[in-house]
Design a protein around this motif. Structure first.
Motif, PDB file in Angstrom:
ATOM      1  N   MET A   1       0.629  -1.279   0.077  1.00  0.00           N
ATOM      2  CA  MET A   1      -0.146   0.073   0.064  1.00  0.00           C
ATOM      3  C   MET A   1       0.832   1.322   0.057  1.00  0.00           C
ATOM      4  N   LEU A   2       0.471   2.123  -0.932  1.00  0.00           N
ATOM      5  CA  LEU A   2       1.264   3.460  -0.957  1.00  0.00           C
ATOM      6  C   LEU A   2       0.610   4.561  -0.176  1.00  0.00           C
ATOM      7  N   VAL A   3       0.995   5.058   0.558  1.00  0.00           N
ATOM      8  CA  VAL A   3       0.264   6.157   1.334  1.00  0.00           C
ATOM      9  C   VAL A   3       0.816   7.506   1.580  1.00  0.00           C
ATOM     10  N   GLU A   4       0.046   8.714   1.288  1.00  0.00           N
ATOM     11  CA  GLU A   4       0.636  10.012   1.236  1.00  0.00           C
ATOM     12  C   GLU A   4      -0.077  10.609   2.576  1.00  0.00           C
ATOM     13  N   GLU A  26      -3.915  12.509  11.507  1.00  0.00           N
ATOM     14  CA  GLU A  26      -5.033  11.801  11.513  1.00  0.00           C
ATOM     15  C   GLU A  26      -4.975  10.165  11.232  1.00  0.00           C
ATOM     16  N   VAL A  27      -3.791   9.619  11.689  1.00  0.00           N
ATOM     17  CA  VAL A  27      -3.363   8.176  11.501  1.00  0.00           C
ATOM     18  C   VAL A  27      -4.088   7.720  12.429  1.00  0.00           C
ATOM     19  N   ASP A  28      -4.297   7.659  13.613  1.00  0.00           N
ATOM     20  CA  ASP A  28      -5.072   7.000  14.691  1.00  0.00           C
ATOM     21  C   ASP A  28      -6.609   6.821  14.231  1.00  0.00           C
ATOM     22  N   THR A  29      -7.057   7.952  13.597  1.00  0.00           N
ATOM     23  CA  THR A  29      -8.506   7.786  13.128  1.00  0.00           C
ATOM     24  C   THR A  29      -8.754   7.111  12.016  1.00  0.00           C
ATOM     25  N   LEU A  30      -8.027   7.478  10.799  1.00  0.00           N
ATOM     26  CA  LEU A  30      -8.217   6.968   9.647  1.00  0.00           C
ATOM     27  C   LEU A  30      -7.522   5.540   9.217  1.00  0.00           C
ATOM     28  N   ALA A  31      -6.402   5.015  10.170  1.00  0.00           N
ATOM     29  CA  ALA A  31      -5.730   4.062   9.436  1.00  0.00           C
ATOM     30  C   ALA A  31      -6.432   2.919   9.598  1.00  0.00           C
ATOM     31  N   PRO A  32      -7.552   2.489  10.274  1.00  0.00           N
ATOM     32  CA  PRO A  32      -8.257   1.277  10.208  1.00  0.00           C
ATOM     33  C   PRO A  32      -8.974   0.993   9.131  1.00  0.00           C
ATOM     34  N   LYS A  33      -9.485   2.375   8.499  1.00  0.00           N
ATOM     35  CA  LYS A  33     -10.414   2.443   7.298  1.00  0.00           C
ATOM     36  C   LYS A  33      -9.456   2.392   6.106  1.00  0.00           C
ATOM     37  N   VAL A  34      -8.466   3.317   6.125  1.00  0.00           N
ATOM     38  CA  VAL A  34      -7.433   3.284   4.904  1.00  0.00           C
ATOM     39  C   VAL A  34      -6.642   2.101   4.777  1.00  0.00           C
ATOM     40  N   LEU A  35      -6.090   1.555   5.936  1.00  0.00           N
ATOM     41  CA  LEU A  35      -5.384   0.305   5.979  1.00  0.00           C
ATOM     42  C   LEU A  35      -5.670  -0.488   6.870  1.00  0.00           C
ATOM     43  N   PRO A  36      -6.753  -1.609   6.418  1.00  0.00           N
ATOM     44  CA  PRO A  36      -7.421  -2.499   7.143  1.00  0.00           C
ATOM     45  C   PRO A  36      -6.432  -3.950   7.704  1.00  0.00           C
ATOM     46  N   ASP A  37      -5.518  -3.978   6.752  1.00  0.00           N
ATOM     47  CA  ASP A  37      -4.588  -5.043   6.929  1.00  0.00           C
ATOM     48  C   ASP A  37      -3.294  -4.623   7.611  1.00  0.00           C
ATOM     49  N   LYS A  38      -3.078  -5.036   8.784  1.00  0.00           N
ATOM     50  CA  LYS A  38      -1.819  -4.608   9.570  1.00  0.00           C
ATOM     51  C   LYS A  38      -0.515  -5.382   8.896  1.00  0.00           C
ATOM     52  N   ALA A  39      -0.935  -6.378   8.239  1.00  0.00           N
ATOM     53  CA  ALA A  39       0.344  -7.182   7.806  1.00  0.00           C
ATOM     54  C   ALA A  39       0.568  -6.948   6.238  1.00  0.00           C
ATOM     55  N   ALA A  40      -0.017  -5.762   5.823  1.00  0.00           N
ATOM     56  CA  ALA A  40       0.219  -5.568   4.340  1.00  0.00           C
ATOM     57  C   ALA A  40       1.692  -4.690   4.510  1.00  0.00           C
ATOM     58  N   GLU A  41       2.298  -4.581   3.440  1.00  0.00           N
ATOM     59  CA  GLU A  41       3.569  -3.733   3.162  1.00  0.00           C
ATOM     60  C   GLU A  41       3.114  -2.280   2.642  1.00  0.00           C
ATOM     61  N   LEU A  64       0.880   1.386  16.143  1.00  0.00           N
ATOM     62  CA  LEU A  64      -0.613   0.812  16.248  1.00  0.00           C
ATOM     63  C   LEU A  64      -0.683  -0.538  15.827  1.00  0.00           C
ATOM     64  N   GLY A  65       0.552  -1.200  15.554  1.00  0.00           N
ATOM     65  CA  GLY A  65       0.775  -2.629  15.367  1.00  0.00           C
ATOM     66  C   GLY A  65       0.847  -2.989  13.769  1.00  0.00           C
ATOM     67  N   TYR A  66       0.890  -1.972  13.011  1.00  0.00           N
ATOM     68  CA  TYR A  66       1.185  -2.206  11.393  1.00  0.00           C
ATOM     69  C   TYR A  66       2.771  -2.935  11.373  1.00  0.00           C
ATOM     70  N   GLU A  67       2.930  -3.935  10.738  1.00  0.00           N
ATOM     71  CA  GLU A  67       4.054  -4.706  10.850  1.00  0.00           C
ATOM     72  C   GLU A  67       5.144  -4.403   9.878  1.00  0.00           C
ATOM     73  N   ASP A  68       4.805  -3.755   8.688  1.00  0.00           N
ATOM     74  CA  ASP A  68       5.780  -3.631   7.636  1.00  0.00           C
ATOM     75  C   ASP A  68       5.672  -2.319   6.805  1.00  0.00           C
ATOM     76  N   VAL A  69       6.123  -1.417   7.647  1.00  0.00           N
ATOM     77  CA  VAL A  69       6.045   0.197   7.440  1.00  0.00           C
ATOM     78  C   VAL A  69       7.325   0.703   7.050  1.00  0.00           C
ATOM     79  N   ALA A  70       7.478   1.267   5.810  1.00  0.00           N
ATOM     80  CA  ALA A  70       8.652   2.188   5.152  1.00  0.00           C
ATOM     81  C   ALA A  70       8.237   3.287   4.759  1.00  0.00           C
ATOM     82  N   VAL A  71       9.430   4.169   4.750  1.00  0.00           N
ATOM     83  CA  VAL A  71       9.060   5.797   4.274  1.00  0.00           C
ATOM     84  C   VAL A  71       9.874   5.895   2.948  1.00  0.00           C
ATOM     85  N   TYR A  72       9.258   6.464   1.992  1.00  0.00           N
ATOM     86  CA  TYR A  72       9.800   7.043   0.761  1.00  0.00           C
ATOM     87  C   TYR A  72      10.334   8.251   0.996  1.00  0.00           C
ATOM     88  N   SER A  73      11.479   8.551   1.523  1.00  0.00           N
ATOM     89  CA  SER A  73      11.963   9.704   2.128  1.00  0.00           C
ATOM     90  C   SER A  73      12.004  11.051   0.931  1.00  0.00           C
TER      91      SER A  73
END
Length: 94
Positions: A1-4, A26-41, A64-73
């Motif tokens: 998933m690509l996220v701005e 707004e990560v706390d509020t929107l993440a469950p809707k925008v990124l429902p799969d916590k194991a997704a890249e 928040l428990g997302y397992e595979d998070v990276a930053v495109y700096s």
């Protein structure tokens, strides 16, 4: 998933193709809707190397428990300078 992680105004101007909108403050509020799969890249980006929104959002996602998070700096500035295509629609806005 690509996220701005920028505010809505910048999202509406343009974003990377296929990206989802998740403002850093707004990560706390929107993440469950925008990124429902916590194991997704997940790759988070913002405006440029000097912008910290992507780092803030990625850190919070990890807390928040997302397992595979990276930053495109390089973010949008790097993408545009490379001449890659951009999306000017709002179809994937949260």
């Amino acid at each position: 998933m690509l996220v701005e992680a920028l505010p809505e105004k910048y999202w509406r101007d343009w974003h990377l193709p296929g990206a989802r909108h998740l403002p850093h403050d707004e990560v706390d509020t929107l993440a469950p809707k925008v990124l429902p799969d916590k194991a997704a890249e997940i790759v988070v980006y913002c405006a440029s190397r000097s912008c910290q929104n992507s780092h803030i959002a990625a850190h919070r996602l990890a807390q928040l428990g997302y397992e595979d998070v990276a930053v495109y700096s390089g973010g949008k500035q790097d993408w545009m300078q490379a001449g890659f295509p951009v999306d000017r629609s709002e179809a994937r806005a949260a």
